[in-house]
Every structure is written in C-alpha cells, then in structure tokens.
Design an enzyme around this catalytic site. Structure first.
Site, short mmCIF file in Angstrom:
data_model
loop_
_atom_site.label_atom_id
_atom_site.label_comp_id
_atom_site.label_asym_id
_atom_site.label_seq_id
_atom_site.Cartn_x
_atom_site.Cartn_y
_atom_site.Cartn_z
N GLY A 56 -1.15 -6.62 3.10
CA GLY A 56 -2.05 -7.05 2.49
C GLY A 56 -2.38 -6.68 1.15
N HIS A 57 -1.64 -5.90 0.55
CA HIS A 57 -1.77 -5.38 -0.58
C HIS A 57 -0.31 -5.42 -1.47
CE1 HIS A 57 -3.03 -2.35 -3.70
NE2 HIS A 57 -4.12 -2.69 -3.37
N PHE A 58 0.06 -6.27 -2.02
CA PHE A 58 -0.33 -7.73 -1.88
C PHE A 58 1.08 -8.44 -1.63
CE2 PHE A 58 -2.82 -5.71 -5.35
CZ PHE A 58 -4.10 -5.94 -5.02
N VAL A 63 2.01 -3.79 -4.13
CA VAL A 63 1.81 -2.66 -5.08
C VAL A 63 1.23 -1.60 -4.02
CG1 VAL A 63 0.40 -1.52 -6.86
CG2 VAL A 63 1.17 -3.87 -6.88
#
Length: 152
Positions: A56-58, A63
C-alpha cells in the site's frame, strides 16, 4: 577524535531475536554492527520489495515508509542499550518513548540497504537518548533523536 573501542563486532539476526521482543513483520533490522563502548552502533536493514508495507506504500512507486525507518532506529538503539549493559544489568524490555527533531530527506526504495547510525546522547538511570542518522550508500535519508526506557 579517536573512535571508541568496539565491544560487539556484529549482532546477527539470531542474537537480535534473543534481545528484542519484535517479530516479523515488525522486526525492522537484520543485524547490528560495531557496537562501541560509547554506546554507539550501526543497525542494518535490507529493504525488499516483498515486505508487506509495499502493498500500500505505494504500489505504483514503492517507497519505504519513514515511520518504519524511525522504528528501525529505535530497535537499533534498543539492541545497543541492552548489549551495552549485558552482564551488569538484565533488562527484559525496551520501550520506545520519544521522537524529536525527525527529518526525512530522501526516499528509500526496494533493493536498498539502510544503515542506522545511532549514538547515545544521554542516559539517566533506565532512560536513554540516542541520535540517529539513517543512511543509504553514505547519504543521510532520515534523522531523529529517540528516547527509550530499559526495564528489568
């Protein structure tokens, strides 16, 4: 200025598992090296695309989250603190208490290795304060002062 002598050359993942209560997916250091008599040392984190945070990041531009770097600093400081008092005191846990002067300077990407350069900037009884620089290839990517308490 001459460097303080090394007390522990390398604390591997097996020793970290004996020292800290953290486990996957929240154990965020792979080893700690060069723990010195002045309560400094370097935590190492190999960042892999397979880590859960990248879901989810990203997804389109992964990152490594800055908050996880701060936790990696705190875990490194915990290992340094516990190993430094080993034999004279027997703490059972380290509690992360404070974050000050935190700055994120550059993104960290999968495939990179973070080194958490931590040094003690103060101690009072069971309270410890450390300054940390997170570095990738020698470049500072994040920095912070963290406080922790060692408990018995």
């Amino acid at each position: 200025m001459e460097e303080s002598p090394i007390r522990f050359a390398d604390v591997d993942i097996n020793e970290i598992l004996k020292t800290l209560p953290h486990r996957y997916p929240f154990l965020l250091i792979d080893r700690v090296k060069n723990i010195r008599a002045d309560y400094s040392g370097i935590g190492v984190k190999n960042v892999s695309i397979g880590e859960p945070c990248f879901q989810g990041h990203f997804p389109e531009r992964p990152v490594y989250p800055g908050v996880l770097m701060i936790e990696g600093m705190a875990q490194t400081a915990g290992v340094i603190g516990i190993k430094s008092v080993e034999g004279t005191e027997k703490p059972r846990a380290v509690y992360f208490l404070t974050i000050d002067k935190c700055k994120f300077r550059k993104p960290v990407l999968p495939g990179q290795t973070i080194e958490y350069h931590m040094r003690s900037i103060g101690r009072r009884k069971t309270m410890w304060w450390f300054h940390g620089d997170a570095k990738v290839d020698g470049t500072i990517v994040a920095e912070a002062d963290v406080g922790a308490m060692l408990t018995d």
